[in-house]
Design an enzyme around this catalytic site. Structure first.
Site, PDB file in Angstrom:
ATOM      1  N   ASP A  81       0.820  -1.221   0.000  1.00  0.00           N
ATOM      2  CA  ASP A  81       0.000   0.000   0.000  1.00  0.00           C
ATOM      3  C   ASP A  81       0.848   1.263   0.000  1.00  0.00           C
ATOM      4  O   ASP A  81       2.034   1.244   0.289  1.00  0.00           O
ATOM      5  CB  ASP A  81      -0.962   0.023   1.199  1.00  0.00           C
ATOM      6  N   GLU A 167       0.157  -1.483   5.530  1.00  0.00           N
ATOM      7  CA  GLU A 167       1.177  -1.062   6.491  1.00  0.00           C
ATOM      8  C   GLU A 167       0.924   0.372   6.931  1.00  0.00           C
ATOM      9  O   GLU A 167       1.065   0.719   8.100  1.00  0.00           O
ATOM     10  CB  GLU A 167       2.566  -1.165   5.845  1.00  0.00           C
TER      11      GLU A 167
HETATM   12 ZN   LIG Z   1       6.685   2.292   3.979  1.00  0.00          ZN
END
Ligand SMILES: [Zn+2]
Length: 406
Positions: A81, A167
């Site tokens: 992401d 994340e």
């Molecule tokens: Zn990163």
């Protein structure tokens, strides 16, 4: 090395911005698109046990070179992401040979002037989106390294690869099963300047302090009203004034007021607490509790209450038990022509969470800069070196014993 860039350009063209509070993992469809793309590329390269979990994590393995079967298993991890601080849609990545001065980013009015990279080739955007080097530089480097290993260019032990979703919204390791992954040790490729090695991060906690006031018509408030907002302000004033992010650097921690709301009857303050030392974090929590208890003594029980919960821990305690991880990363950086530099993480990483889940996992630089904004860029030469550094890491892991010497 054109394959590295080709991959990078392909990955940044997929919008993988993660989104908070969707209740889904991955939180956005683009992450699955990129996950599937990586899955088929890994299969085409000849990786084995290539699979995508129900939560969108891509796992794959590279079998060891003959004779390296007993080496410790090395894990390489990057995230799918991009940050939601800037758009990741229609990224128009472009190569620029940087000769100094300012580089205009399209017609956006934004520019960069990274004088320390004169003579290098940069990948920039048109200034309307982020680039996504965080963390697609890491993904492209791991994929290119995997390709080299699978072609037999480097002697290596077993390698496990993981690409994780979400994340950036702090959910990167929620569904990460370290047993299923299968590595003994791992590195995340998710840092900035190539050659940086990070394994020291904050210990972190979040606190909500609630205040109970006494609300009454202001006309008849004399001697009766207790304004909860005044209690909240008094609480905040009791904290050390300059123990805040804007006055802290290096190994200093802080109290950060992240939110406040209230009326006469009720008020609430939200803080995050950060400290590199575990004791330091405990002292910070104790200070909040002490102020709360002093206020309850002064104004009566139930006036203030603290709810404090731990968020993540410094991985340094874990990594200290396996210092060879840092030693061989430094050696691999040097061999790749990079200057190894140990940097502090004034935040947390997926690697910190994984380290405490039993998978020691420092973080490595990938050659990207200005993350989470439209001026993000990557330095091609650094990406190439970071990629070679991963190959050298794989090579030196093959020479380690299963329980490496401390
Ligand atoms: Zn990163």
């Amino acid at each position: 090395m054109h394959r590295l860039l080709e991959r990078f350009f392909r990955y940044v063209s997929v919008d993988t911005q993660s989104a908070e509070d969707t209740g889904r993992t991955p939180s956005s469809a683009g992450q699955s698109v990129l996950g599937e793309m990586l899955q088929s590329e890994l299969l085409a390269m000849g990786a084995i046990r290539v699979r995508r979990t129900a939560f969108g994590i891509v796992f794959a393995e590279i079998p060891p070179s003959p004779g390296c079967e007993t080496a410790p298993v090395l894990g390489l991890i990057a995230h799918l992401d991009t940050s939601n601080a800037a758009s990741g849609k229609n990224v128009r990545a472009k190569l620029v040979h940087y000769t100094g001065g300012t580089v205009k980013l399209g017609e956006s009015g934004r520019f960069i002037a990274p004088e320390e990279h004169v003579g290098k080739t940069l990948v920039v955007t048109d200034g309307t989106t982020l680039l996504g080097a965080d963390d697609k530089a890491g993904i492209a480097e791991i994929m290119t390294c995997a390709d080299a290993l699978l072609r037999g260019e480097v002697r290596h032990g077993k390698i496990c690869i993981a690409f994780t979703p979400d994340e950036e919204i702090g959910e990167g390791t929620d569904h990460f099963d370290t047993g299923e992954f299968g590595a003994d040790y791992a590195y995340t490729a998710d840092g900035g300047r190539a050659g940086t090695i990070e394994y020291q991060n904050f210990n972190a906690a979040g606190a909500v302090i609630r205040f109970q006031g006494i609300s009454i018509h202001p006309g008849s408030a004399f001697g009766k009203m207790r304004n909860a907002q005044h209690l909240a302000m008094a609480f905040h004033r009791t904290l050390p004034e300059k123990d805040t992010p804007e006055y802290s650097s290096g190994r200093e921690g802080f109290f950060h007021l992240t939110g406040m709301k209230g009326d006469t009857g009720h008020a609430e303050l939200r803080y995050i607490l950060r400290d590199f030392e575990p004791d330091g974090l405990e002292k910070r929590k104790a200070l909040l509790r002490k102020i709360v208890s002093d206020m309850n003594c002064q104004y009566g029980a139930g006036t203030a209450a603290a709810e404090i919960r731990d968020q993540y821990r410094n991985m340094e305690e874990v990594i200290r038990e396996c210092p060879f991880l840092i030693r061989i990363a430094e050696a691999a950086a040097k061999k790749a022509g990079l200057k190894p530099e140990i940097e502090l993480i004034r935040g947390g990483t997926d690697g910190a969470m994984l380290s405490w889940k039993g998978l020691p996992c420092p973080n490595l630089g990938t050659g990207g800069y200005n993350y989470h904004g439209e001026t993000e860029f990557a330095v091609v030469e650094e990406m190439e070196s970071a990629c070679r550094m991963l190959e050298f890491l794989a090579e030196s892991f093959a020479r380690q014993r299963k329980t490496p010497e401390k």
